[in-house]
Design a protein around this motif. Structure first.
Motif, mmCIF file in Angstrom:
data_model
loop_
_atom_site.group_PDB
_atom_site.id
_atom_site.type_symbol
_atom_site.label_atom_id
_atom_site.label_comp_id
_atom_site.label_asym_id
_atom_site.label_seq_id
_atom_site.Cartn_x
_atom_site.Cartn_y
_atom_site.Cartn_z
ATOM 1 N N ILE A 224 -83.971 -11.019 72.709
ATOM 2 C CA ILE A 224 -85.212 -10.536 72.130
ATOM 3 C C ILE A 224 -85.358 -9.031 72.370
ATOM 4 N N GLU A 225 -84.868 -8.566 73.504
ATOM 5 C CA GLU A 225 -84.921 -7.124 73.785
ATOM 6 C C GLU A 225 -84.080 -6.345 72.784
ATOM 7 N N GLU A 226 -82.893 -6.858 72.483
ATOM 8 C CA GLU A 226 -82.014 -6.186 71.516
ATOM 9 C C GLU A 226 -82.595 -6.248 70.111
ATOM 10 N N LEU A 227 -83.259 -7.345 69.801
ATOM 11 C CA LEU A 227 -83.897 -7.472 68.493
ATOM 12 C C LEU A 227 -85.047 -6.480 68.345
ATOM 13 N N LEU A 228 -85.855 -6.326 69.380
ATOM 14 C CA LEU A 228 -86.966 -5.378 69.323
ATOM 15 C C LEU A 228 -86.468 -3.939 69.191
ATOM 16 N N LYS A 229 -85.402 -3.616 69.903
ATOM 17 C CA LYS A 229 -84.828 -2.276 69.770
ATOM 18 C C LYS A 229 -84.336 -2.037 68.349
ATOM 19 N N ALA A 230 -83.721 -3.073 67.758
ATOM 20 C CA ALA A 230 -83.233 -2.948 66.398
ATOM 21 C C ALA A 230 -84.389 -2.806 65.404
ATOM 22 N N ALA A 231 -85.484 -3.530 65.636
ATOM 23 C CA ALA A 231 -86.644 -3.424 64.760
ATOM 24 C C ALA A 231 -87.274 -2.039 64.858
ATOM 25 N N GLU A 232 -87.385 -1.509 66.078
ATOM 26 C CA GLU A 232 -87.934 -0.165 66.262
ATOM 27 C C GLU A 232 -87.037 0.878 65.616
ATOM 28 N N ARG A 233 -85.737 0.673 65.714
ATOM 29 C CA ARG A 233 -84.780 1.573 65.071
ATOM 30 C C ARG A 233 -84.934 1.530 63.550
ATOM 31 N N ARG A 234 -85.124 0.330 63.022
ATOM 32 C CA ARG A 234 -85.291 0.174 61.577
ATOM 33 C C ARG A 234 -86.568 0.861 61.097
ATOM 34 N N ILE A 235 -87.646 0.735 61.846
ATOM 35 C CA ILE A 235 -88.895 1.425 61.502
ATOM 36 C C ILE A 235 -88.666 2.933 61.451
ATOM 37 N N TYR A 236 -87.956 3.445 62.432
ATOM 38 C CA TYR A 236 -87.640 4.877 62.487
ATOM 39 C C TYR A 236 -86.834 5.305 61.259
ATOM 40 N N ILE A 237 -85.797 4.535 60.908
ATOM 41 C CA ILE A 237 -84.940 4.879 59.765
ATOM 42 C C ILE A 237 -85.746 4.866 58.467
ATOM 43 N N MET A 238 -86.605 3.866 58.279
ATOM 44 C CA MET A 238 -87.370 3.793 57.043
ATOM 45 C C MET A 238 -88.415 4.895 56.956
ATOM 46 N N ASN A 239 -88.956 5.331 58.084
ATOM 47 C CA ASN A 239 -89.836 6.496 58.067
ATOM 48 C C ASN A 239 -89.065 7.738 57.641
ATOM 49 N N CYS A 240 -87.855 7.902 58.157
ATOM 50 C CA CYS A 240 -87.015 9.030 57.746
ATOM 51 C C CYS A 240 -86.692 8.948 56.261
ATOM 52 N N PHE A 241 -86.436 7.752 55.768
ATOM 53 C CA PHE A 241 -86.117 7.564 54.351
ATOM 54 C C PHE A 241 -87.264 8.050 53.467
ATOM 55 N N GLU A 242 -88.492 7.752 53.883
ATOM 56 C CA GLU A 242 -89.651 8.136 53.083
ATOM 57 C C GLU A 242 -90.168 9.538 53.403
ATOM 58 N N GLY A 243 -89.538 10.217 54.371
ATOM 59 C CA GLY A 243 -89.947 11.573 54.695
ATOM 60 C C GLY A 243 -91.152 11.647 55.601
ATOM 61 N N ILE A 244 -91.357 10.605 56.408
ATOM 62 C CA ILE A 244 -92.473 10.572 57.349
ATOM 63 C C ILE A 244 -91.939 10.948 58.732
ATOM 64 N N PRO A 245 -92.332 12.082 59.291
ATOM 65 C CA PRO A 245 -91.783 12.507 60.592
ATOM 66 C C PRO A 245 -92.053 11.480 61.683
ATOM 67 N N MET A 246 -91.017 11.155 62.449
ATOM 68 C CA MET A 246 -91.135 10.194 63.542
ATOM 69 C C MET A 246 -90.037 10.476 64.546
ATOM 70 N N GLU A 247 -90.361 10.448 65.819
ATOM 71 C CA GLU A 247 -89.360 10.671 66.841
ATOM 72 C C GLU A 247 -88.441 9.462 66.965
ATOM 73 N N GLU A 248 -87.186 9.717 67.291
ATOM 74 C CA GLU A 248 -86.247 8.637 67.515
ATOM 75 C C GLU A 248 -86.760 7.776 68.675
ATOM 76 N N PRO A 249 -86.803 6.448 68.502
ATOM 77 C CA PRO A 249 -87.345 5.583 69.558
ATOM 78 C C PRO A 249 -86.489 5.609 70.818
ATOM 79 N N LYS A 250 -87.156 5.787 71.950
ATOM 80 C CA LYS A 250 -86.460 5.796 73.248
ATOM 81 C C LYS A 250 -87.365 5.155 74.298
#
Length: 336
Positions: A224-250
């Protein structure tokens, strides 16, 4: 097909502008003859739609066959590139070059033999600027039905296209563009939360193979931890795709201290995919299954973040090969 609304109207009924947006096209098709189909149809559908778009819009077929699109003088204006390989508005850290995020094909029909008259349902999930290309995509699916799906060229006709609420965009020969709706991810999550009965236990059911990588290897039993990290990563990528500034999740580990896995059951699978452009067969790994977790010991703020992140991933898909429908799951927590 008749256009029942010449002036395109996108009815944004979901509140404030801004944030991640998407639309869903639910296709119902009917096969016109008996045929063999691949068990996992996301590859065949996406590849077939791409080929139909290329056949209709590619201006330099000789470059297409040599995989030399980068040399084409029409590259920046190419509709196929804008749909199939829509560029990121903001570069995403540690993202593979050439990745495609504009749309996802979802098809959970696993039949390998269909009969004349059988129907099948699949969905196109379009993100951001890719939502503009409704007409080329409808045309591509129509032409794919004539050309046929898969190696057996299973021909079909499109019966209907619906939005996420079940309203018909295409019904018979009529297209209703006023029913083409934009969904806002945050509003979708809010509505899901309102329907959920508050519980400490969540069940995640994977509707398509999930392919999470760790040190270059696909995990057969992701946590579940790896899944949540992947979901947060996906949110970050889709924000970048749409041009919405967002820091890389850490550093999200500190939010997961009270999260516990109660049960998990995975079934690793290998799915063959034929690439017509590369003229070779590729084997992709992933896992089906279910994951049951407890948030009983999580702090309230962490609980809310975990649930909202999982619900975002439910829409966006997580992991590798998402454009072909990988990484789709459903969060089950009981609903009112």
């Amino acid at each position: 097909m008749r256009n029942m609304n010449r002036d395109k109207h996108i009815d944004d009924t979901y509140g404030d502008q801004g944030g991640l947006c998407y639309t869903i096209l639910l296709f119902t098709v009917r096969f016109v003859s008996d045929a063999q189909l691949p068990k996992y149809k996301g590859f065949a559908l996406r590849g077939g739609i791409g080929n139909m778009l290329l056949d209709e819009f590619c201006m330099r077929e000789q470059l297409r066959k040599k995989e030399a699109c980068f040399r084409c003088e029409f590259l920046k204006e190419c509709i196929v590139q804008r749909i199939m390989y829509a560029p990121m508005e903001i570069p995403a850290v540690s993202m593979s070059e050439g990745s495609s995020e504009g749309y996802v094909v979802e098809c959970e029909d696993r039949r390998e033999l269909v009969r004349e008259g059988d129907t099948m349902v699949f969905r196109l999930l379009l993100f951001g600027k890719t939502m503009y290309y409704l007409s080329p995509l409808l045309s591509a699916v129509y032409r794919l039905g004539i050309a046929g799906l898969g190696s057996d060229q299973a021909q079909f006709e499109t019966i209907s296209i619906q939005n996420e609420r079940g309203d018909y965009i295409l019904n018979g020969q009529d297209i209703f563009k006023d029913r083409y709706r934009i969904c806002r991810l945050e509003r979708t999550i809010d509505r899901r939360l309102q329907k959920m009965i508050p519980k400490d236990t969540l069940e995640l059911k994977f509707l398509s193979p999930i392919a999470l990588k760790k040190k270059g290897t696909i995990l057969e039993n992701p946590t579940i931890e790896e899944l949540l990290k992947a979901a947060e990563r996906r949110i970050y990528i889709m924000n970048c795709f749409e041009g919405i500034p967002m820091e890389e999740p850490k550093g999200i580990e500190e939010r997961l201290g009270g999260l516990k896995t109660l049960a998990c059951e995975y079934h690793p699978t290998v799915i063959p995919r034929y690439s017509s452009r590369k003229d070779t067969k590729i084997y992709l790994k992933g896992s089906y299954g279910t994951l049951v977790v407890s948030m009983k010991d999580c702090e309230d703020g962490d609980r809310e973040w975990i649930l909202r992140t999982l619900l975002a991933g439910e829409v966006l898909h997580v992991g590798s090969n998402t454009s072909f429908g990988f990484g789709r799951y459903r969060v089950n927590a009981g609903e009112r």
